[in-house]
Design an enzyme around this catalytic site. Structure first.
Site, PDB file in Angstrom:
ATOM      1  N   PHE A 230       0.846  -1.182   0.000  1.00  0.00           N
ATOM      2  CA  PHE A 230       0.000   0.000   0.000  1.00  0.00           C
ATOM      3  C   PHE A 230       0.897   1.253   0.000  1.00  0.00           C
ATOM      4  CE2 PHE A 230      -2.881   3.036   2.193  1.00  0.00           C
ATOM      5  CZ  PHE A 230      -3.972   2.940   1.343  1.00  0.00           C
ATOM      6  N   PRO A 231       0.404   2.396  -0.497  1.00  0.00           N
ATOM      7  CA  PRO A 231       1.292   3.564  -0.623  1.00  0.00           C
ATOM      8  C   PRO A 231       1.997   4.010   0.647  1.00  0.00           C
ATOM      9  CG  PRO A 231      -0.632   3.894  -1.978  1.00  0.00           C
ATOM     10  CD  PRO A 231      -0.862   2.616  -1.230  1.00  0.00           C
ATOM     11  N   THR A 232       1.421   3.792   1.831  1.00  0.00           N
ATOM     12  CA  THR A 232       2.095   4.227   3.051  1.00  0.00           C
ATOM     13  C   THR A 232       3.165   3.253   3.523  1.00  0.00           C
ATOM     14  OG1 THR A 232       0.374   3.179   4.399  1.00  0.00           O
ATOM     15  CG2 THR A 232       0.099   5.528   3.875  1.00  0.00           C
ATOM     16  N   LYS A 233       3.285   2.085   2.874  1.00  0.00           N
ATOM     17  CA  LYS A 233       4.242   1.078   3.326  1.00  0.00           C
ATOM     18  C   LYS A 233       5.654   1.399   2.812  1.00  0.00           C
ATOM     19  CE  LYS A 233       1.184  -1.592   5.426  1.00  0.00           C
ATOM     20  NZ  LYS A 233      -0.126  -1.202   4.928  1.00  0.00           N
ATOM     21  N   HIS A 234       6.594   0.478   3.057  1.00  0.00           N
ATOM     22  CA  HIS A 234       7.998   0.749   2.741  1.00  0.00           C
ATOM     23  C   HIS A 234       8.252   0.878   1.247  1.00  0.00           C
ATOM     24  CE1 HIS A 234       7.851  -1.237   6.674  1.00  0.00           C
ATOM     25  NE2 HIS A 234       8.902  -0.514   6.971  1.00  0.00           N
TER      26      HIS A 234
END
Length: 383
Positions: free
Chosen positions: A177-181
């Site tokens: 997901f976009p907030t992940k690493h």
């Protein structure tokens, strides 16, 4: 508004996606195989199946484990609801086991107490990017046929006693997901050291289709022939998004390093700030920090959350204990059953953390937190 997390997309990423759009393969093509091979370099060589998102990864992993009606799946409540709901949708009974103080990962003693002869899977969650205690969890499962699953949505690139996340459990799930690493827009993956488990995962993500002639019941129908022996779903991740993931993986070391720098700056700045506790960690872990979860003391979490949001700081709460959601409450799950997780939830606040967060913006976060704790408005951001 500074977000609590965000993607880091460069021209290299855009070019990688554009190049695929000029080919004949938008899905089920060479970029999928390439992305899976690249991911395996981060799992200690454990093979990986790419899927369409992190929730799909959990659903695929539970299906590969054979989870179904009558089975039990042990889950910590300090996680996103999908860790539990994806198993519940397969018919399993969810058994919640409390988390440890300091890391807020699954408590091995609580997991051991929750295991019964009906337990099919015990799911550990690497909360905030800190690995669970996998050796202790293995010991907790001794004498059981249950599989150990690592929900590593927060922890790609982390290590446990020098071993990489992805090699520690029978099944490991990732989220992009976009907030992940790293991100593929949406996306996820399942890693499994057992080739049979991985084959089951690959088949489930591809609607259950059996194309290997030596496995088919009627192999002589013709070159077009394919069969479904067990139901699956279309959870494939297309080449376009795999190309983005491959480009992102080339910078994962840098992403992890910058997150670590920001965590060290937070640790130093907040060490002596009254009214908050900074995240703990164990000596045997090298976390891959996805969140920076502080604890706001004295019942002031809501007050501080509102003040920081008003100051343009996009703090977040991660997570509502899963058994508190109405879908589980309606099944009879009670508040008070996991006191460590529930106490942590009442205090938890995630501060912004992502690779492109500047030192100046991080200082703004720190100043706003201090002002909120003193009950004064934060200074406005510089124009």
């Amino acid at each position: 508004m500074l977000p609590y997390g965000r993607q880091t997309v460069t021209e290299e990423d855009i070019e990688a996606v554009s190049a695929v759009l000029r080919t004949d393969w938008l899905t089920t093509g060479p970029q999928v195989d390439g992305f899976e091979a690249d991911l395996a370099k981060w799992t200690g060589g454990v093979d990986v199946a790419a899927v369409s998102n992190g929730t799909a990864a959990l659903h695929v992993a539970y299906a590969a484990a054979g989870v179904g009606p009558g089975d039990e799946v042990v889950v910590p409540p300090m996680t996103f609801v999908a860790t539990a709901s994806s198993a519940a949708l397969l018919g399993a009974k969810i058994v919640f086991a409390d988390v440890e103080e300091e890391t807020f990962c699954l408590d091995p003693a609580a997991a051991a107490a929750a295991v019964t002869p009906r337990t099919k899977v015990v799911s550990a969650v690497d909360y905030a990017g800190h690995p669970a205690d996998y050796d202790a969890l293995r010991s907790a499962l001794a004498g059981s046929d249950a599989l150990l699953l690592a929900d590593a949505a927060h922890s790609i690139g982390a290590t446990y006693r020098g071993r990489p996340v992805g090699s520690l459990a029978d099944l490991t799930t990732f989220s992009f997901f976009p907030t992940k690493h790293l991100t593929t827009g949406e996306g996820g993956a399942v890693a499994a050291p057992d080739p049979e488990l991985l084959a089951r995962a690959r088949r489930f993500r591809n609607i259950g289709l059996v194309r290997e002639r030596d496995l088919q019941r009627w192999p002589d129908e013709g070159g077009w022939h394919q069969e479904v022996h067990e139901f699956g779903l279309n959870y494939r991740l297309p080449d376009v998004l795999c190309a983005l993931g491959r480009a992102q993986l080339r910078r994962l070391d840098a992403f992890l390093a910058r997150r670590s720098e920001l965590v060290a700056r937070y640790d130093e700045a907040l060490a002596d700030l009254p009214g908050v506790l900074t995240p703990g960690r164990r000596s045997w872990a090298e976390p891959a920090w996805h969140l920076y979860p502080i604890r706001v003391l004295d019942g002031r979490r809501r007050e501080v959350y509102d003040a920081m949001r008003a100051a343009g700081i996009g703090v977040q709460v991660n997570y509502i204990p899963v058994h508190w959601h109405p879908a589980f409450a309606d099944l009879g799950y009670q508040r008070g059953s996991c006191p460590v997780a529930e106490s942590f939830y009442a205090q938890q606040l995630s501060l912004p953390l992502y690779p492109t967060l500047s030192d100046a913006d991080q200082d703004r976060v720190i100043d706003a937190l201090g002002a909120a704790l003193r009950g004064r408005p934060a200074r406005p951001a510089a124009a």
